[in-house]
Motif scaffolding. Sequence first.
Motif: not given
Length: 194
Positions: A137-148, A163-178
Amino acid sequence: MTSHLDPRQILRRQLRQTRRNLSSQEQQSAALQLSSRFEEYADHFHLTSGNRVALYLTNDGEISPHVLCADFWEQGIETYLPVVQGKHLTFARYSSETVWQENIFGIKEPVTMDYVSGEVLDLVLLPLVGFDSKGGRLGMGGGFYDRTFANKKTTEKPRLIGLAHDCQEVKSLPVEGWDVPLEAIITPTKTLFI
């Protein structure tokens, strides 16, 4: 000229623009389809009267959970909205009588001193900027949900659903440790259990 943005920032900008380009009619249709999709799996989430669900107010083209919210209210499910407090989120009760203020990002938040922590919630519906079929998953970049929810164990409350629109799906996203893992991602046309 070389871009100083990392690949995640570039992808984030592209996907945000894609969802902002959806017409109001497409947004409304997606919200209705999302609600129907959620209802298909309602038994899986075990929500009943008195349960506590956090959702969000739409911003920047995010898929709207407003139809889900109305359904929750009809079922006696308590709804909450995230409130930015420093670098973390707390949650405030949301009802038809909620009084609003804007946070530092220009997003409306309930005006209250009665906050709850994420641990008391049963389910958290959070917006995504991007996702892949493996649960990246890719969020807005602020990390609020991850920290919480950084210390949340997989089997503990709350259950985290993107929750997302279908058009927001991409082939692959790297998963970060946080990145805090989600239990599922729901779009208007699919539900991915992770």
